[in-house]
Design a protein around this motif. Structure first.
Motif, PDB file in Angstrom:
ATOM      1  N   VAL A 166     -11.156 -70.147 -21.379  1.00 45.47           N
ATOM      2  CA  VAL A 166     -10.892 -71.123 -20.631  1.00 45.47           C
ATOM      3  C   VAL A 166      -9.779 -69.952 -19.463  1.00 45.47           C
ATOM      4  CG1 VAL A 166      -8.844 -72.788 -20.638  1.00 45.47           C
ATOM      5  CG2 VAL A 166     -10.502 -72.843 -22.316  1.00 45.47           C
ATOM      6  N   LYS A 167     -10.177 -70.605 -18.446  1.00 40.56           N
ATOM      7  CA  LYS A 167      -8.610 -69.773 -18.002  1.00 40.56           C
ATOM      8  C   LYS A 167      -7.461 -69.723 -17.656  1.00 40.56           C
ATOM      9  CE  LYS A 167     -11.065 -69.029 -13.003  1.00 40.56           C
ATOM     10  NZ  LYS A 167     -11.353 -69.691 -11.482  1.00 40.56           N
ATOM     11  N   TYR A 168      -6.397 -69.208 -17.189  1.00 44.49           N
ATOM     12  CA  TYR A 168      -5.134 -69.800 -17.686  1.00 44.49           C
ATOM     13  C   TYR A 168      -4.661 -70.279 -16.716  1.00 44.49           C
ATOM     14  CZ  TYR A 168      -0.296 -68.285 -17.991  1.00 44.49           C
ATOM     15  OH  TYR A 168       0.818 -67.792 -18.383  1.00 44.49           O
ATOM     16  N   ASP A 169      -4.044 -70.906 -17.889  1.00 42.33           N
ATOM     17  CA  ASP A 169      -3.108 -72.108 -16.455  1.00 42.33           C
ATOM     18  C   ASP A 169      -1.514 -72.407 -17.950  1.00 42.33           C
ATOM     19  OD1 ASP A 169      -2.385 -74.169 -15.074  1.00 42.33           O
ATOM     20  OD2 ASP A 169      -3.468 -75.779 -16.137  1.00 42.33           O
ATOM     21  N   ARG A 170      -0.669 -72.047 -16.810  1.00 42.68           N
ATOM     22  CA  ARG A 170       0.384 -72.353 -17.214  1.00 42.68           C
ATOM     23  C   ARG A 170       1.232 -73.576 -18.170  1.00 42.68           C
ATOM     24  NH1 ARG A 170       5.352 -70.234 -13.978  1.00 42.68           N
ATOM     25  NH2 ARG A 170       4.233 -68.010 -14.442  1.00 42.68           N
ATOM     26  N   ASN A 171       0.349 -74.676 -17.707  1.00 44.61           N
ATOM     27  CA  ASN A 171       0.625 -75.705 -18.228  1.00 44.61           C
ATOM     28  C   ASN A 171       0.316 -76.084 -19.757  1.00 44.61           C
ATOM     29  OD1 ASN A 171       2.253 -76.713 -16.025  1.00 44.61           O
ATOM     30  ND2 ASN A 171       0.638 -77.474 -14.761  1.00 44.61           N
ATOM     31  N   LEU A 172      -1.343 -75.302 -19.405  1.00 46.91           N
ATOM     32  CA  LEU A 172      -2.035 -75.645 -20.627  1.00 46.91           C
ATOM     33  C   LEU A 172      -1.963 -74.415 -21.492  1.00 46.91           C
ATOM     34  CD1 LEU A 172      -4.342 -76.544 -21.889  1.00 46.91           C
ATOM     35  CD2 LEU A 172      -6.020 -74.381 -21.030  1.00 46.91           C
ATOM     36  N   VAL A 173      -0.645 -73.830 -21.937  1.00 49.76           N
ATOM     37  CA  VAL A 173      -0.463 -72.482 -22.447  1.00 49.76           C
ATOM     38  C   VAL A 173       0.989 -73.692 -23.429  1.00 49.76           C
ATOM     39  CG1 VAL A 173       0.833 -70.256 -22.662  1.00 49.76           C
ATOM     40  CG2 VAL A 173      -1.489 -70.889 -21.507  1.00 49.76           C
ATOM     41  N   ALA A 174       1.938 -74.434 -22.025  1.00 53.83           N
ATOM     42  CA  ALA A 174       3.556 -75.274 -22.564  1.00 53.83           C
ATOM     43  C   ALA A 174       2.709 -76.059 -23.890  1.00 53.83           C
ATOM     44  CB  ALA A 174       3.562 -75.118 -21.141  1.00 53.83           C
ATOM     45  N   ALA A 175       1.724 -76.965 -22.603  1.00 58.89           N
ATOM     46  CA  ALA A 175       0.390 -77.736 -24.013  1.00 58.89           C
ATOM     47  C   ALA A 175       0.159 -76.994 -24.846  1.00 58.89           C
ATOM     48  CB  ALA A 175       0.537 -78.685 -22.915  1.00 58.89           C
ATOM     49  N   THR A 176      -0.774 -76.423 -24.913  1.00 59.14           N
ATOM     50  CA  THR A 176      -1.056 -75.704 -26.410  1.00 59.14           C
ATOM     51  C   THR A 176       0.745 -75.436 -27.294  1.00 59.14           C
ATOM     52  OG1 THR A 176      -3.132 -75.214 -24.843  1.00 59.14           O
ATOM     53  CG2 THR A 176      -2.497 -73.586 -27.316  1.00 59.14           C
ATOM     54  N   LEU A 177       1.879 -74.107 -26.822  1.00 55.31           N
ATOM     55  CA  LEU A 177       2.600 -74.469 -27.816  1.00 55.31           C
ATOM     56  C   LEU A 177       2.977 -74.769 -28.553  1.00 55.31           C
ATOM     57  CD1 LEU A 177       3.922 -70.735 -25.124  1.00 55.31           C
ATOM     58  CD2 LEU A 177       3.076 -70.957 -27.320  1.00 55.31           C
ATOM     59  N   LYS A 178       3.007 -76.493 -27.529  1.00 58.17           N
ATOM     60  CA  LYS A 178       4.269 -78.020 -28.248  1.00 58.17           C
ATOM     61  C   LYS A 178       2.932 -77.956 -29.275  1.00 58.17           C
ATOM     62  CE  LYS A 178       6.304 -79.816 -25.303  1.00 58.17           C
ATOM     63  NZ  LYS A 178       6.935 -80.922 -24.385  1.00 58.17           N
TER      64      LYS A 178
ATOM     65  N   VAL B 148       1.555 -79.003 -34.515  1.00 57.46           N
ATOM     66  CA  VAL B 148       0.931 -78.887 -36.056  1.00 57.46           C
ATOM     67  C   VAL B 148       1.570 -78.386 -36.874  1.00 57.46           C
ATOM     68  CG1 VAL B 148      -1.219 -77.408 -36.822  1.00 57.46           C
ATOM     69  CG2 VAL B 148      -1.277 -79.207 -34.835  1.00 57.46           C
ATOM     70  N   GLU B 149       2.287 -77.135 -36.684  1.00 62.24           N
ATOM     71  CA  GLU B 149       2.635 -76.301 -37.846  1.00 62.24           C
ATOM     72  C   GLU B 149       3.559 -77.247 -39.045  1.00 62.24           C
ATOM     73  OE1 GLU B 149       3.775 -73.297 -40.542  1.00 62.24           O
ATOM     74  OE2 GLU B 149       2.321 -73.277 -38.603  1.00 62.24           O
ATOM     75  N   GLU B 150       4.669 -77.917 -38.261  1.00 61.93           N
ATOM     76  CA  GLU B 150       5.564 -78.775 -39.057  1.00 61.93           C
ATOM     77  C   GLU B 150       4.623 -79.944 -39.456  1.00 61.93           C
ATOM     78  OE1 GLU B 150       7.505 -82.777 -37.153  1.00 61.93           O
ATOM     79  OE2 GLU B 150       7.994 -81.194 -35.440  1.00 61.93           O
TER      80      GLU B 150
END
Length: 189
Positions: free
Chosen positions: A82-94, A99-101
């Protein structure tokens, strides 16, 4: 490095380890060790063997959300870059935090449910003690009656000893006669 999962027990199979079995219809089966391979060849069901992950998941021993979700669905291969996308990375981290919670909450519920059996046993034990305490006068009466009959306390316990007098059995030989009578013979020790 691609880590496969064992077809039989769902353990990880690292590169250059385990056994690969290719069926005539070109379906590949990876096994982590010969134990899994032999059980597969014997046509055993992993759900029925207690040491496999599928058995543990079916019987509530593993952390699994839904019985319809099998273990293979958790570890799906995602090899598409997947191409790097700042919004995608932020959404993935959130999403990862969420998921951890959720996972931690489910683990807490899981452990509570597993410990509920232990709490129930403790509650039953307390109720039993309460019942014994309420009926203690009956036990004391029984002990008093035994003392009056001069039966020692050690003999009252189940120790395999016979209370009272012991009679020795003797075998008697008997012969059945034709007319229906019985002729007794000597005693045999």
């Amino acid at each position: 490095m691609r880590v496969e999962t064992c077809h039989f027990c769902s353990r990880p199979v690292y590169p250059s380890k385990g056994i690969t079995f290719v069926r005539n219809d070109a379906k590949m089966f990876r096994f982590c060790r010969s134990k899994c391979h032999k059980n597969f060849k014997m046509k055993r069901q992993p759900r029925k063997l207690k040491w496999t992950k599928t058995h543990r998941a079916m019987h509530g021993k593993e952390m699994i959300v839904d019985s319809s979700l099998l273990l293979s669905q958790f570890a799906k291969r995602r090899n598409v870059p997947v191409k790097y996308d700042r919004n995608l990375v932020a959404a993935t981290l959130k999403a990862m935090e969420r998921v951890e919670e959720i996972r931690q909450r489910r683990e807490r519920v899981f452990t509570k449910r597993r410990l509920a059996g232990k709490l129930a046993r403790e509650k039953q034990r307390l109720e039993d003690r309460k019942t014994v305490a309420e009926g203690e006068h009956l036990i004391r009466k029984e002990l008093r009656d035994m003392e009056e009959r001069n039966i020692p306390l050690e003999a009252a316990k189940v120790t395999g000893k016979v209370l009272g007098e012991e009679k020795v059995r003797q075998k008697k030989k008997a012969r059945i006669l034709v007319d229906g009578g019985v002729e007794e013979q000597m005693d045999v020790d």
